[in-house]
Write a protein that holds these residues in place. Sequence first.
Motif, short mmCIF file in Angstrom:
data_model
loop_
_atom_site.label_atom_id
_atom_site.label_comp_id
_atom_site.label_asym_id
_atom_site.label_seq_id
_atom_site.Cartn_x
_atom_site.Cartn_y
_atom_site.Cartn_z
N TYR A 130 -7.08 20.13 5.12
CA TYR A 130 -8.40 19.75 5.64
C TYR A 130 -8.53 20.15 7.10
CZ TYR A 130 -12.44 17.09 7.07
OH TYR A 130 -13.66 16.74 7.59
N LEU A 131 -7.44 20.00 7.87
CA LEU A 131 -7.49 20.42 9.27
C LEU A 131 -7.92 21.88 9.40
CD1 LEU A 131 -4.40 19.08 11.27
CD2 LEU A 131 -6.80 18.44 11.52
N PHE A 132 -7.45 22.71 8.48
CA PHE A 132 -7.79 24.13 8.53
C PHE A 132 -9.31 24.32 8.53
CE2 PHE A 132 -8.63 28.20 6.35
CZ PHE A 132 -7.95 29.07 7.18
N TYR A 133 -10.00 23.57 7.70
CA TYR A 133 -11.47 23.69 7.65
C TYR A 133 -12.12 22.97 8.83
CZ TYR A 133 -10.72 25.64 3.04
OH TYR A 133 -10.30 26.45 2.01
N LEU A 134 -11.56 21.82 9.23
CA LEU A 134 -12.11 21.10 10.36
C LEU A 134 -12.01 21.94 11.63
CD1 LEU A 134 -13.30 18.40 11.39
CD2 LEU A 134 -10.95 17.63 11.78
N TYR A 135 -10.94 22.73 11.75
CA TYR A 135 -10.74 23.60 12.90
C TYR A 135 -11.36 24.98 12.70
CZ TYR A 135 -7.32 20.24 14.81
OH TYR A 135 -6.69 19.13 15.32
N ALA A 172 -17.40 16.26 18.33
CA ALA A 172 -18.05 17.13 17.35
C ALA A 172 -17.24 17.20 16.06
CB ALA A 172 -18.24 18.54 17.93
N GLU A 173 -15.93 17.21 16.19
CA GLU A 173 -15.08 17.22 14.99
C GLU A 173 -15.20 15.91 14.23
OE1 GLU A 173 -11.75 20.24 16.92
OE2 GLU A 173 -11.49 18.07 17.06
N ARG A 174 -15.22 14.80 14.94
CA ARG A 174 -15.37 13.51 14.27
C ARG A 174 -16.71 13.43 13.56
NH1 ARG A 174 -13.89 8.71 18.26
NH2 ARG A 174 -14.45 7.57 16.36
N ALA A 175 -17.73 14.02 14.14
CA ALA A 175 -19.05 14.02 13.49
C ALA A 175 -18.99 14.82 12.19
CB ALA A 175 -20.10 14.61 14.43
N ASP A 222 -12.10 6.20 13.03
CA ASP A 222 -11.89 6.10 14.48
C ASP A 222 -11.37 7.38 15.13
OD1 ASP A 222 -12.51 3.32 14.20
OD2 ASP A 222 -10.45 2.97 13.57
N GLY A 223 -11.12 8.42 14.35
CA GLY A 223 -10.51 9.61 14.92
C GLY A 223 -9.06 9.40 15.31
N ASP A 224 -8.42 8.40 14.72
CA ASP A 224 -7.04 8.02 15.08
C ASP A 224 -6.09 8.46 13.98
OD1 ASP A 224 -4.67 6.84 15.86
OD2 ASP A 224 -5.29 4.79 15.35
N TYR A 225 -5.48 9.63 14.15
CA TYR A 225 -4.47 10.09 13.20
C TYR A 225 -3.11 9.96 13.88
CZ TYR A 225 -2.35 12.76 9.40
OH TYR A 225 -1.57 13.15 8.32
N SER A 226 -2.53 8.76 13.76
CA SER A 226 -1.25 8.48 14.41
C SER A 226 -0.35 7.72 13.45
CB SER A 226 -1.46 7.65 15.68
OG SER A 226 -2.10 6.42 15.39
N VAL A 227 0.92 8.06 13.49
CA VAL A 227 1.90 7.49 12.55
C VAL A 227 2.20 6.05 12.90
CG1 VAL A 227 4.23 7.69 11.66
CG2 VAL A 227 2.91 9.74 12.10
N GLY A 228 2.22 5.19 11.89
CA GLY A 228 2.67 3.81 12.05
C GLY A 228 3.88 3.56 11.16
N GLN A 229 4.29 2.30 11.08
CA GLN A 229 5.38 1.93 10.19
C GLN A 229 4.88 1.81 8.76
OE1 GLN A 229 8.14 2.54 12.43
NE2 GLN A 229 8.94 1.10 10.92
#
Length: 462
Positions: free
Chosen positions: A319-324, A349-352, A292-299
């Motif tokens: 991984y973010l380094f390569y995604l960006y 485009a990043e999610r793709a 979902d493209g949802d990188y958010s902290v939960g409990q």
Amino acid sequence: MRYHSTRGKVRGLSFKDAVMMGLADDGGLLLPESIPTLTPGDVEALGQLAYPELAFQVFSRFVDDIPAANLKNLIERSYQSFTHPEVTPVVHQDGVYILELFHGPTLAFKDVALQFLGNLFEYLLKERGEKMNILGATSGDTGSAAIYGVRGKQNINIFILHPHGRVSPIQELQMTTVTDPNVFNLAVRGTFDDGQSIVKEAFGDLEFKSRYSLGAVNSINWARVLAQVVYYFYAYGRVRRETGCREIYFSVPTGNFGDIFAGYIAKRMGLPIRRLILATNENNILSRFVRDGDYSVGQVTETLSPSMDIQVASNFERYLFYLYQQNPDRVAQAMEDFRKQGRLEFADAERARVGEDFLALTVNKTQTVETIRDFHAATGYVLDPHTAVGVKAAKALAGGEAPVVCLATAHPAKFADAVRQAIGREPQRPASLEGIEDRPKRCEVIEAETQAVKDYLAQNAL
């Protein structure tokens, strides 16, 4: 081969310096400045090798500052402690291939990397005439594997934080029954994420890090990721020989993104992985990101697979380094945003691009128990709950056009309660666990406060 930080302010490190630094001094994670690429012929040749020789061939592409004979010796010593001659054998069960990563001394995949890292640390410290105080946090398996990797070794003390009452009884005993003088177990009154945060804050205090010669064994250390790359190539070679298939899926139960990131590196090197299947339990920040493209902290939720009870995945930054598109400034800004807001957002485009590399599934407790039960009924083979999460995801997501390898990350005897729920009895214990409840134990319960941990380490450091 030089190494640099995902945040751009640390560059040009040798492999040995990268290993000793652990977490980069700018707060980022270290990566090689380029990923070696292999031809299809190279991949085929590697797949024919025995495990220690394959490990040497993979390592040699990233390590140019350790003489070949010494590197070979370190690798061979590291895998002599494994009880299976193949080190990480592959077995075919119920339509999937199981990559058994639990034949090391603590019965978990972390041994594959940490037996090597322990020997590597000892080698480098002797070479440099230095001492090291290792500080790490564990959600279960890393702690015991790290302890067994360095117990009794010269010039090293190790301090491991685990969440008090939130690891399996066997996981706790594997840590606390190691009473070597250089081993210190700290049970933190909090979650794994609390422990991991403490470790990062301690490493972020550069004066403290330097004064006490802190070393990292968590998967923030590049050498751990590199060691895990090897078994992707090994499994591919075994399945390729059996099936003749050119492409393959890997299903990886993960909470901290280290194990599956090693697969991503193998893919970038040229291993023909169709998709990496990312499998999580209810602590599903990573599967939400992929789906979902949802990188958010939960409990943090307690589950039957406690090694994945994690909300902040420390290897995700790599991984973010390569995604960006390898933009360190953007990574640094994203991690600062995440620290403040507890979430990241991604463009279409990043999610793709994420979808080109990963599939993902969240597997809950009921599904985990059902998978252990059904798999055992069909095959007689007992899965541990983490592996069951990966098997469930594999069966749900892998297309039939290519075989799928499921990473078996731990021996089922480490999670006897979950297995009993599923099949009505506990799995057979390996010899290494016999009588473990009766062994002497040593552990300190401590508050989940960075200063308390730093004070304890200062009092007990080399």
